[in-house]
Design a protein around this motif. Structure first.
Motif, PDB file in Angstrom:
ATOM      1  N   GLY A   2      31.934 -91.264  70.218  1.00  0.00           N
ATOM      2  CA  GLY A   2      30.528 -91.260  69.880  1.00  0.00           C
ATOM      3  C   GLY A   2      30.000 -89.902  69.445  1.00  0.00           C
ATOM      4  N   ILE A   3      28.685 -89.800  69.471  1.00  0.00           N
ATOM      5  CA  ILE A   3      27.996 -88.572  69.093  1.00  0.00           C
ATOM      6  C   ILE A   3      27.805 -87.755  70.371  1.00  0.00           C
ATOM      7  CG2 ILE A   3      25.897 -87.623  68.095  1.00  0.00           C
ATOM      8  CD1 ILE A   3      27.507 -89.216  66.067  1.00  0.00           C
ATOM      9  N   GLY A   4      28.630 -86.750  70.548  1.00  0.00           N
ATOM     10  CA  GLY A   4      28.625 -85.972  71.777  1.00  0.00           C
ATOM     11  C   GLY A   4      27.713 -84.766  71.732  1.00  0.00           C
ATOM     12  N   ALA A  29      21.184 -89.363  63.772  1.00  0.00           N
ATOM     13  CA  ALA A  29      22.523 -89.898  64.028  1.00  0.00           C
ATOM     14  C   ALA A  29      22.584 -90.561  65.398  1.00  0.00           C
ATOM     15  CB  ALA A  29      23.566 -88.790  63.921  1.00  0.00           C
ATOM     16  N   ARG A  30      21.975 -89.931  66.380  1.00  0.00           N
ATOM     17  CA  ARG A  30      21.967 -90.526  67.727  1.00  0.00           C
ATOM     18  C   ARG A  30      21.162 -91.826  67.744  1.00  0.00           C
ATOM     19  NH1 ARG A  30      21.505 -84.842  69.217  1.00  0.00           N
ATOM     20  NH2 ARG A  30      23.536 -84.227  70.042  1.00  0.00           N
ATOM     21  N   ASP A  31      20.033 -91.827  67.039  1.00  0.00           N
ATOM     22  CA  ASP A  31      19.234 -93.055  66.954  1.00  0.00           C
ATOM     23  C   ASP A  31      20.034 -94.173  66.295  1.00  0.00           C
ATOM     24  OD1 ASP A  31      17.130 -91.778  68.194  1.00  0.00           O
ATOM     25  OD2 ASP A  31      15.897 -91.619  66.378  1.00  0.00           O
ATOM     26  N   LEU A  32      20.769 -93.827  65.228  1.00  0.00           N
ATOM     27  CA  LEU A  32      21.603 -94.821  64.556  1.00  0.00           C
ATOM     28  C   LEU A  32      22.690 -95.331  65.495  1.00  0.00           C
ATOM     29  CD1 LEU A  32      22.632 -96.436  62.151  1.00  0.00           C
ATOM     30  CD2 LEU A  32      23.725 -94.341  61.301  1.00  0.00           C
ATOM     31  N   ALA A  33      23.351 -94.423  66.181  1.00  0.00           N
ATOM     32  CA  ALA A  33      24.409 -94.832  67.122  1.00  0.00           C
ATOM     33  C   ALA A  33      23.833 -95.719  68.225  1.00  0.00           C
ATOM     34  CB  ALA A  33      25.089 -93.601  67.715  1.00  0.00           C
ATOM     35  N   ASP A  34      22.696 -95.317  68.780  1.00  0.00           N
ATOM     36  CA  ASP A  34      22.075 -96.075  69.870  1.00  0.00           C
ATOM     37  C   ASP A  34      21.620 -97.467  69.428  1.00  0.00           C
ATOM     38  OD1 ASP A  34      22.469 -93.933  71.550  1.00  0.00           O
ATOM     39  OD2 ASP A  34      20.370 -93.263  71.510  1.00  0.00           O
ATOM     40  N   SER A  35      21.276 -97.604  68.154  1.00  0.00           N
ATOM     41  CA  SER A  35      20.791 -98.901  67.650  1.00  0.00           C
ATOM     42  C   SER A  35      21.891 -99.959  67.612  1.00  0.00           C
ATOM     43  CB  SER A  35      20.202 -98.738  66.247  1.00  0.00           C
ATOM     44  OG  SER A  35      21.225 -98.611  65.269  1.00  0.00           O
ATOM     45  N   ASN A  40      27.813-102.727  64.382  1.00  0.00           N
ATOM     46  CA  ASN A  40      27.798-104.127  63.947  1.00  0.00           C
ATOM     47  C   ASN A  40      28.283-104.289  62.517  1.00  0.00           C
ATOM     48  OD1 ASN A  40      26.829-104.981  66.428  1.00  0.00           O
ATOM     49  ND2 ASN A  40      24.691-104.966  65.759  1.00  0.00           N
ATOM     50  N   HIS A  41      27.888-103.378  61.637  1.00  0.00           N
ATOM     51  CA  HIS A  41      28.293-103.486  60.238  1.00  0.00           C
ATOM     52  C   HIS A  41      29.719-103.018  59.991  1.00  0.00           C
ATOM     53  CE1 HIS A  41      23.838-103.499  59.001  1.00  0.00           C
ATOM     54  NE2 HIS A  41      24.318-104.726  58.933  1.00  0.00           N
ATOM     55  N   MET A  42      30.137-101.977  60.687  1.00  0.00           N
ATOM     56  CA  MET A  42      31.438-101.358  60.418  1.00  0.00           C
ATOM     57  C   MET A  42      32.523-101.762  61.410  1.00  0.00           C
ATOM     58  SD  MET A  42      30.784 -99.745  57.787  1.00  0.00           S
ATOM     59  CE  MET A  42      29.384 -99.114  56.917  1.00  0.00           C
ATOM     60  N   LEU A  46      30.035 -95.147  65.734  1.00  0.00           N
ATOM     61  CA  LEU A  46      29.617 -93.967  64.979  1.00  0.00           C
ATOM     62  C   LEU A  46      30.013 -92.738  65.782  1.00  0.00           C
ATOM     63  CD1 LEU A  46      28.078 -92.986  62.451  1.00  0.00           C
ATOM     64  CD2 LEU A  46      26.051 -92.846  63.902  1.00  0.00           C
ATOM     65  N   THR A  47      30.899 -91.941  65.243  1.00  0.00           N
ATOM     66  CA  THR A  47      31.397 -90.748  65.922  1.00  0.00           C
ATOM     67  C   THR A  47      31.081 -89.512  65.095  1.00  0.00           C
ATOM     68  OG1 THR A  47      33.541 -90.813  64.827  1.00  0.00           O
ATOM     69  CG2 THR A  47      33.341 -92.056  66.911  1.00  0.00           C
ATOM     70  N   THR A  48      31.256 -88.366  65.696  1.00  0.00           N
ATOM     71  CA  THR A  48      31.085 -87.111  64.977  1.00  0.00           C
ATOM     72  C   THR A  48      31.996 -87.074  63.763  1.00  0.00           C
ATOM     73  OG1 THR A  48      30.434 -85.953  66.991  1.00  0.00           O
ATOM     74  CG2 THR A  48      31.285 -84.602  65.185  1.00  0.00           C
TER      75      THR A  48
END
Length: 95
Positions: A2-4, A29-35, A40-42, A46-48
């Motif tokens: 994830g986004i660390g 980016a964090r908001d996108l990851a949290d959503s 769901n699409h990929m 979502l990682t760094t």
């Protein structure tokens, strides 16, 4: 992974920009990851590394927020629903 915590630092290493610029992109980016939308699409997290890889594909000469918006624009065209993760305001200074 994830986004660390080191995400903003990695953005700086890869793309430069001041702390505020990196912070605003990291927040999106964090908001996108949290959503969960990207996952769901990929069908992957979502990682760094994913963010950095995709931002590297942006055209040369763009500031970090512009690179982010370029990627969000591509995801918007492909899947829809990514406009809300764009950076809509920043100082424009990324030295």
């Amino acid at each position: 992974m994830g986004i660390g915590q080191r995400f903003e630092e990695r953005l700086g290493e890869e793309f430069g920009g001041d702390a505020g610029t990196r912070r605003v992109v990291a927040r999106q980016a964090r908001d996108l990851a949290d959503s969960g939308q990207f996952r769901n699409h990929m069908d992957s997290e979502l990682t760094t590394a994913v963010v950095v890889e995709n931002l590297r594909d942006a055209p040369e000469g763009l500031a970090l927020p512009e690179k982010w918006n370029w990627w969000m624009g591509a995801l918007e065209l492909a899947y829809g629903g990514y406009d809300r993760f764009r950076v809509v305001r920043w100082s424009g200074k990324s030295g």
